[in-house]
Enzyme design. Structure first.
Site, PDB file in Angstrom:
ATOM      1  N   GLU A 192       5.224   8.351   5.124  1.00  0.00           N
ATOM      2  CA  GLU A 192       5.397   7.406   4.003  1.00  0.00           C
ATOM      3  C   GLU A 192       6.861   7.019   3.806  1.00  0.00           C
TER       4      GLU A 192
ATOM      5  N   ALA B  38       0.957   4.691  -2.409  1.00  0.00           N
ATOM      6  CA  ALA B  38       0.814   6.061  -1.900  1.00  0.00           C
ATOM      7  C   ALA B  38       2.069   6.891  -2.175  1.00  0.00           C
ATOM      8  N   ARG B  39       3.237   6.280  -2.025  1.00  0.00           N
ATOM      9  CA  ARG B  39       4.487   7.020  -2.262  1.00  0.00           C
ATOM     10  C   ARG B  39       4.562   7.484  -3.721  1.00  0.00           C
TER      11      ARG B  39
ATOM     12  N   CYS C  95       0.853  -1.201   0.000  1.00  0.00           N
ATOM     13  CA  CYS C  95       0.000   0.000   0.000  1.00  0.00           C
ATOM     14  C   CYS C  95       0.887   1.249   0.000  1.00  0.00           C
ATOM     15  N   LEU C  96       1.966   1.200   0.787  1.00  0.00           N
ATOM     16  CA  LEU C  96       2.860   2.364   0.854  1.00  0.00           C
ATOM     17  C   LEU C  96       3.455   2.652  -0.517  1.00  0.00           C
TER      18      LEU C  96
HETATM   19  P1  TGC Z   1      11.404  -6.337   4.162  1.00  0.00           P
HETATM   20  O1  TGC Z   1      11.851  -7.524   4.965  1.00  0.00           O
HETATM   21  O2  TGC Z   1      12.386  -5.637   3.274  1.00  0.00           O
HETATM   22  O3  TGC Z   1      10.149  -6.785   3.261  1.00  0.00           O
HETATM   23  C1  TGC Z   1       9.046  -7.475   3.823  1.00  0.00           C
HETATM   24  C2  TGC Z   1       8.163  -7.932   2.670  1.00  0.00           C
HETATM   25  O4  TGC Z   1       7.560  -6.785   2.026  1.00  0.00           O
HETATM   26  C3  TGC Z   1       8.004  -6.670   0.663  1.00  0.00           C
HETATM   27  N1  TGC Z   1       8.229  -5.233   0.441  1.00  0.00           N
HETATM   28  C4  TGC Z   1       7.450  -4.467  -0.326  1.00  0.00           C
HETATM   29  N2  TGC Z   1       6.384  -4.750  -1.079  1.00  0.00           N
HETATM   30  C5  TGC Z   1       5.808  -3.736  -1.743  1.00  0.00           C
HETATM   31  N3  TGC Z   1       6.233  -2.453  -1.644  1.00  0.00           N
HETATM   32  C6  TGC Z   1       7.289  -2.133  -0.877  1.00  0.00           C
HETATM   33  N4  TGC Z   1       7.685  -0.854  -0.775  1.00  0.00           N
HETATM   34  C7  TGC Z   1       7.956  -3.159  -0.174  1.00  0.00           C
HETATM   35  N5  TGC Z   1       9.029  -3.196   0.655  1.00  0.00           N
HETATM   36  C8  TGC Z   1       9.178  -4.471   1.022  1.00  0.00           C
HETATM   37  C9  TGC Z   1       9.253  -7.505   0.583  1.00  0.00           C
HETATM   38  O5  TGC Z   1       9.484  -7.973  -0.725  1.00  0.00           O
HETATM   39  C10 TGC Z   1       8.920  -8.632   1.543  1.00  0.00           C
HETATM   40  O6  TGC Z   1       7.995  -9.499   0.915  1.00  0.00           O
HETATM   41  P2  TGC Z   1       7.947 -11.076   1.249  1.00  0.00           P
HETATM   42  O7  TGC Z   1       6.847 -11.599   0.393  1.00  0.00           O
HETATM   43  O8  TGC Z   1       9.317 -11.582   0.881  1.00  0.00           O
HETATM   44  O9  TGC Z   1       7.672 -11.202   2.714  1.00  0.00           O
HETATM   45  O10 TGC Z   1      10.717  -5.276   5.085  1.00  0.00           O
HETATM   46  P3  TGC Z   1      11.051  -4.798   6.518  1.00  0.00           P
HETATM   47  O11 TGC Z   1       9.984  -5.307   7.412  1.00  0.00           O
HETATM   48  O12 TGC Z   1      12.489  -5.085   6.883  1.00  0.00           O
HETATM   49  O13 TGC Z   1      10.871  -3.198   6.354  1.00  0.00           O
HETATM   50  C11 TGC Z   1      11.868  -2.430   5.797  1.00  0.00           C
HETATM   51  C12 TGC Z   1      11.514  -0.902   5.748  1.00  0.00           C
HETATM   52  C13 TGC Z   1      12.307  -0.133   6.791  1.00  0.00           C
HETATM   53  C14 TGC Z   1      11.955  -0.445   4.366  1.00  0.00           C
HETATM   54  C15 TGC Z   1      10.005  -0.657   5.953  1.00  0.00           C
HETATM   55  O14 TGC Z   1       9.640  -1.002   7.249  1.00  0.00           O
HETATM   56  C16 TGC Z   1       9.617   0.783   5.673  1.00  0.00           C
HETATM   57  O15 TGC Z   1       9.340   1.153   4.535  1.00  0.00           O
HETATM   58  N6  TGC Z   1       9.533   1.656   6.744  1.00  0.00           N
HETATM   59  C17 TGC Z   1       8.998   2.999   6.620  1.00  0.00           C
HETATM   60  C18 TGC Z   1       7.636   3.041   7.312  1.00  0.00           C
HETATM   61  C19 TGC Z   1       6.646   3.869   6.563  1.00  0.00           C
HETATM   62  O16 TGC Z   1       6.836   4.264   5.422  1.00  0.00           O
HETATM   63  N7  TGC Z   1       5.507   4.126   7.194  1.00  0.00           N
HETATM   64  C20 TGC Z   1       4.451   4.814   6.553  1.00  0.00           C
HETATM   65  C21 TGC Z   1       3.175   4.741   7.371  1.00  0.00           C
HETATM   66  S1  TGC Z   1       1.741   5.234   6.481  1.00  0.00           S
HETATM   67  C22 TGC Z   1       1.889   6.876   6.266  1.00  0.00           C
HETATM   68  O17 TGC Z   1       2.845   7.506   6.555  1.00  0.00           O
HETATM   69  C23 TGC Z   1       0.711   7.487   5.647  1.00  0.00           C
HETATM   70  S2  TGC Z   1       0.835   9.171   5.379  1.00  0.00           S
HETATM   71  C24 TGC Z   1      -0.652   9.309   4.693  1.00  0.00           C
HETATM   72  C25 TGC Z   1      -0.927  10.566   3.994  1.00  0.00           C
HETATM   73  O18 TGC Z   1      -0.656  10.665   2.764  1.00  0.00           O
HETATM   74  O19 TGC Z   1      -1.512  11.444   4.669  1.00  0.00           O
HETATM   75  P1  FAD Z   2      11.115   7.785  13.703  1.00  0.00           P
HETATM   76  O1  FAD Z   2      10.983   6.465  13.043  1.00  0.00           O
HETATM   77  O2  FAD Z   2      11.246   7.835  15.184  1.00  0.00           O
HETATM   78  O3  FAD Z   2      12.317   8.593  13.032  1.00  0.00           O
HETATM   79  C1  FAD Z   2      12.895   9.759  13.622  1.00  0.00           C
HETATM   80  C2  FAD Z   2      14.190  10.079  12.874  1.00  0.00           C
HETATM   81  O4  FAD Z   2      15.090   8.970  12.968  1.00  0.00           O
HETATM   82  C3  FAD Z   2      13.961  10.330  11.369  1.00  0.00           C
HETATM   83  O5  FAD Z   2      14.824  11.340  10.939  1.00  0.00           O
HETATM   84  C4  FAD Z   2      14.369   8.995  10.749  1.00  0.00           C
HETATM   85  O6  FAD Z   2      14.811   9.130   9.389  1.00  0.00           O
HETATM   86  C5  FAD Z   2      15.507   8.573  11.675  1.00  0.00           C
HETATM   87  N1  FAD Z   2      15.724   7.133  11.642  1.00  0.00           N
HETATM   88  C6  FAD Z   2      14.867   6.142  12.034  1.00  0.00           C
HETATM   89  N2  FAD Z   2      15.414   4.936  11.824  1.00  0.00           N
HETATM   90  C7  FAD Z   2      16.635   5.147  11.286  1.00  0.00           C
HETATM   91  C8  FAD Z   2      17.687   4.297  10.837  1.00  0.00           C
HETATM   92  N3  FAD Z   2      17.587   2.958  10.881  1.00  0.00           N
HETATM   93  N4  FAD Z   2      18.809   4.873  10.346  1.00  0.00           N
HETATM   94  C9  FAD Z   2      18.917   6.232  10.251  1.00  0.00           C
HETATM   95  N5  FAD Z   2      17.957   7.091  10.653  1.00  0.00           N
HETATM   96  C10 FAD Z   2      16.836   6.546  11.163  1.00  0.00           C
HETATM   97  N6  FAD Z   2       1.194   6.619   9.665  1.00  0.00           N
HETATM   98  C11 FAD Z   2       0.188   5.726   9.365  1.00  0.00           C
HETATM   99  O7  FAD Z   2       0.313   4.536   9.620  1.00  0.00           O
HETATM  100  N7  FAD Z   2      -0.952   6.159   8.775  1.00  0.00           N
HETATM  101  C12 FAD Z   2      -1.171   7.464   8.456  1.00  0.00           C
HETATM  102  O8  FAD Z   2      -2.229   7.809   7.900  1.00  0.00           O
HETATM  103  C13 FAD Z   2      -0.158   8.420   8.779  1.00  0.00           C
HETATM  104  N8  FAD Z   2      -0.366   9.749   8.552  1.00  0.00           N
HETATM  105  C14 FAD Z   2       0.540  10.661   9.039  1.00  0.00           C
HETATM  106  C15 FAD Z   2       0.216  12.034   9.007  1.00  0.00           C
HETATM  107  C16 FAD Z   2       1.085  12.968   9.579  1.00  0.00           C
HETATM  108  C17 FAD Z   2       0.686  14.411   9.617  1.00  0.00           C
HETATM  109  C18 FAD Z   2       2.328  12.537  10.096  1.00  0.00           C
HETATM  110  C19 FAD Z   2       3.301  13.550  10.651  1.00  0.00           C
HETATM  111  C20 FAD Z   2       2.662  11.199  10.115  1.00  0.00           C
HETATM  112  C21 FAD Z   2       1.758  10.233   9.613  1.00  0.00           C
HETATM  113  N9  FAD Z   2       2.010   8.858   9.722  1.00  0.00           N
HETATM  114  C22 FAD Z   2       1.029   7.936   9.393  1.00  0.00           C
HETATM  115  C23 FAD Z   2       3.216   8.395  10.416  1.00  0.00           C
HETATM  116  C24 FAD Z   2       4.481   8.449   9.576  1.00  0.00           C
HETATM  117  O9  FAD Z   2       4.501   7.441   8.599  1.00  0.00           O
HETATM  118  C25 FAD Z   2       5.686   8.328  10.535  1.00  0.00           C
HETATM  119  O10 FAD Z   2       5.758   9.561  11.227  1.00  0.00           O
HETATM  120  C26 FAD Z   2       6.977   8.038   9.800  1.00  0.00           C
HETATM  121  O11 FAD Z   2       6.977   6.720   9.270  1.00  0.00           O
HETATM  122  C27 FAD Z   2       8.213   8.196  10.722  1.00  0.00           C
HETATM  123  O12 FAD Z   2       8.026   7.580  11.950  1.00  0.00           O
HETATM  124  P2  FAD Z   2       8.339   8.417  13.323  1.00  0.00           P
HETATM  125  O13 FAD Z   2       7.605   9.704  13.239  1.00  0.00           O
HETATM  126  O14 FAD Z   2       8.050   7.496  14.436  1.00  0.00           O
HETATM  127  O15 FAD Z   2       9.874   8.754  13.254  1.00  0.00           O
END
Ligand code: TGC
Ligand code: FAD
Length: 385
Positions: free
Chosen positions: A364, A243-244, A239-240
């Site tokens: 994201e 969205a990304r 899903c990410l």
């Molecule tokens: P990893 O072990 O590398 O992979 C686990 C499984 O997932 C697959 N995969 C993906 N599939 C699709 N898209 C991607 N981007 C994928 N990345 C990995 C991968 O192939 C594997 O599949 P399988 O079948 O082999 O199991 O994953 P990991 O658990 O070590 O995670 C690595 C990491 C750090 C990259 C991941 O946790 C990450 O991307 N962290 C960032 C968290 C994040 O982006 N949070 C966003 C929350 S939602 C949000 O912010 C909404 S904002 C909404 C708005 O627009 O208002």
């Molecule tokens: P942290 O993970 O604590 O990171 C803090 C700092 O540490 C960052 O600079 C980061 O880059 C750094 N850091 C972390 N790990 C490492 C590493 N291994 N190496 C080097 N640097 C590192 N989430 C949802 O699930 N759904 C939503 O709808 C959603 N909407 C959002 C809306 C808003 C307005 C905001 C602000 C956030 C939203 N989020 C949502 C959450 C968002 O995805 C997280 O804020 C984001 O993934 C970062 O997590 P954190 O804020 O806990 O920061």
């Protein structure tokens, strides 16, 4: 005509231009006149949801179930125009389409698709996506939220999600939780007993978007609440990726909005002997903005074509999210600077774009998490821990 220095318009199909121009007119008429006030007051322009639906912006690039079935480039152009209005407005549509409708479409049962997707495309059912937790942001794999099977069927959910866009607006929350230590998605109606959404106030960014905590205390859902066709982190991470991709387009809109505002202002504002646009240092900033926006436009159009061909990788999307958000944030900061003191006023969009983009830089996947994703892709070595 908005900024198009490399005549990329010529690379678009008629349908893509039509979508872009329709959304552009809508943003000029309905969003730009009101969004500054919403931002100032910290309110989401709820009355626009029906119009998002009429324009086909909810689940825009999904097929069937009342969705518009746009191509990925047309969808991206729509996100760009929305974010020229405001990142919070684009966020609403990203969350609804890419984070909530996409997983139902990709991983849901036929019954779940019928139950939710037509209403979501029509804006009658609003969704939110609960992945992040107070202690697990960049590393959602460590999540604490748990699901357990109930003896008579169904599941009981416990946990807390934080920073959830649309949380207090949503009728259904997609909650990612561990069941037997494997991550699964659950469709949780927000009126279920034990489910609470608490609005996060006092934000200085994304103020026209609703952000919430979700608290789940012994929330019991039926057997058919689980997304049946995915388990593991691939579910939420897929899903990410969707969205990304939209964000990497969207932020170009915020950058264009900042550039156009700064250019107009610089031509009007006289200091010392002439308009500030006549000074080399100001021209350098405007040229840097133009150059970086144009590079980002080329990059994202190519990415869109790769995605339409079904060949895009998550790492290619990470590169675009990382580059384009950083570009837009720099452009908004330069625009804010060119406006001098006026740059901090709600009357102009540059300060609002700049503050919004601080969130977009973080959500994201933070800028640095995308650096690490790409670092792993090119070296083969993960540097996350
Ligand atoms: P990893 O072990 O590398 O992979 C686990 C499984 O997932 C697959 N995969 C993906 N599939 C699709 N898209 C991607 N981007 C994928 N990345 C990995 C991968 O192939 C594997 O599949 P399988 O079948 O082999 O199991 O994953 P990991 O658990 O070590 O995670 C690595 C990491 C750090 C990259 C991941 O946790 C990450 O991307 N962290 C960032 C968290 C994040 O982006 N949070 C966003 C929350 S939602 C949000 O912010 C909404 S904002 C909404 C708005 O627009 O208002
Ligand atoms: P942290 O993970 O604590 O990171 C803090 C700092 O540490 C960052 O600079 C980061 O880059 C750094 N850091 C972390 N790990 C490492 C590493 N291994 N190496 C080097 N640097 C590192 N989430 C949802 O699930 N759904 C939503 O709808 C959603 N909407 C959002 C809306 C808003 C307005 C905001 C602000 C956030 C939203 N989020 C949502 C959450 C968002 O995805 C997280 O804020 C984001 O993934 C970062 O997590 P954190 O804020 O806990 O920061």
């Amino acid at each position: 005509m908005a900024l198009d220095f490399y005549a990329l318009d010529e690379e678009l199909q008629d349908e893509e231009r039509l979508v872009r121009d329709n959304v552009r007119r809508f943003v000029d008429a309905k969003i730009i006149p009101v969004i500054g006030k919403h931002y100032q007051e910290g309110t989401f322009p709820h009355d626009l949801v029906e119009q998002f639906a009429d324009l086909g912006l909810l689940g825009a690039n999904l097929e069937g179930y009342g969705c518009a079935g746009m191509g990925d480039v047309a969808y991206g152009l729509a996100m760009q125009e929305l974010e020229r209005g405001d990142s919070g407005v684009r966020s609403f549509c990203s969350v609804q389409g890419s984070l909530c409708m996409y997983p139902i479409h990709a991983f849901g049962s036929d019954a779940q698709k019928e139950k939710y997707l037509p209403g979501m495309a029509a804006g009658e059912i609003i969704g939110c996506f609960g992945l992040t937790e107070p202690d697990f942001g960049s590393n959602p794999t460590g999540m604490i939220t748990r699901a357990e099977r109930l003896p008579g069927g169904g599941y009981r959910l416990n946990g807390t999600k934080r920073w959830i866009t649309n949380g207090n607006l949503a009728h259904v929350a997609i909650v990612w939780a561990k069941l037997d230590d494997r991550v699964h998605g659950f469709l949780v109606p927000t009126n279920t007993k034990g489910f609470t959404a608490e609005k996060i106030t006092d934000k200085f960014s994304l103020r026209a978007s609703v952000t919430s905590s979700l608290i789940l205390e012994d929330v019991e859902v039926d057997e058919d609440a689980i997304l049946p066709n995915v388990s593991g982190m691939r579910g939420p991470l897929s899903c990410l990726s969707q969205a990304r991709y939209g964000i990497a387009w969207g932020v170009i809109g915020a950058a264009i909005g900042s550039y156009e505002c700064a250019l107009e202002y610089a031509k009007d504002r006289v200091q010392f002997s002439k308009p500030i646009a006549g000074y080399q240092l100001v021209q350098q900033k405007l040229v840097t903005m133009l150059t970086e926006i144009t590079k980002a436009q080329c990059l994202i159009l190519r990415l869109g074509r790769i995605k339409e061909a079904g060949k895009v990788t998550p790492q290619q999307i990470s590169l675009a999210k990382r580059n384009n958000v950083a570009m837009a944030l720099d452009a908004a900061r330069m625009g804010r600077d060119i406006l001098g003191a006026n740059g901090i006023m709600y009357e102009y969009p540059v300060g609002r774009h700049m503050m919004n983009l601080e969130t977009v830089y973080t959500y994201e996947g933070t800028h640095d998490i995308h650096t690490l994703i790409l670092g792993q892709a090119i070296t083969g070595i993960a540097a996350f821990d």
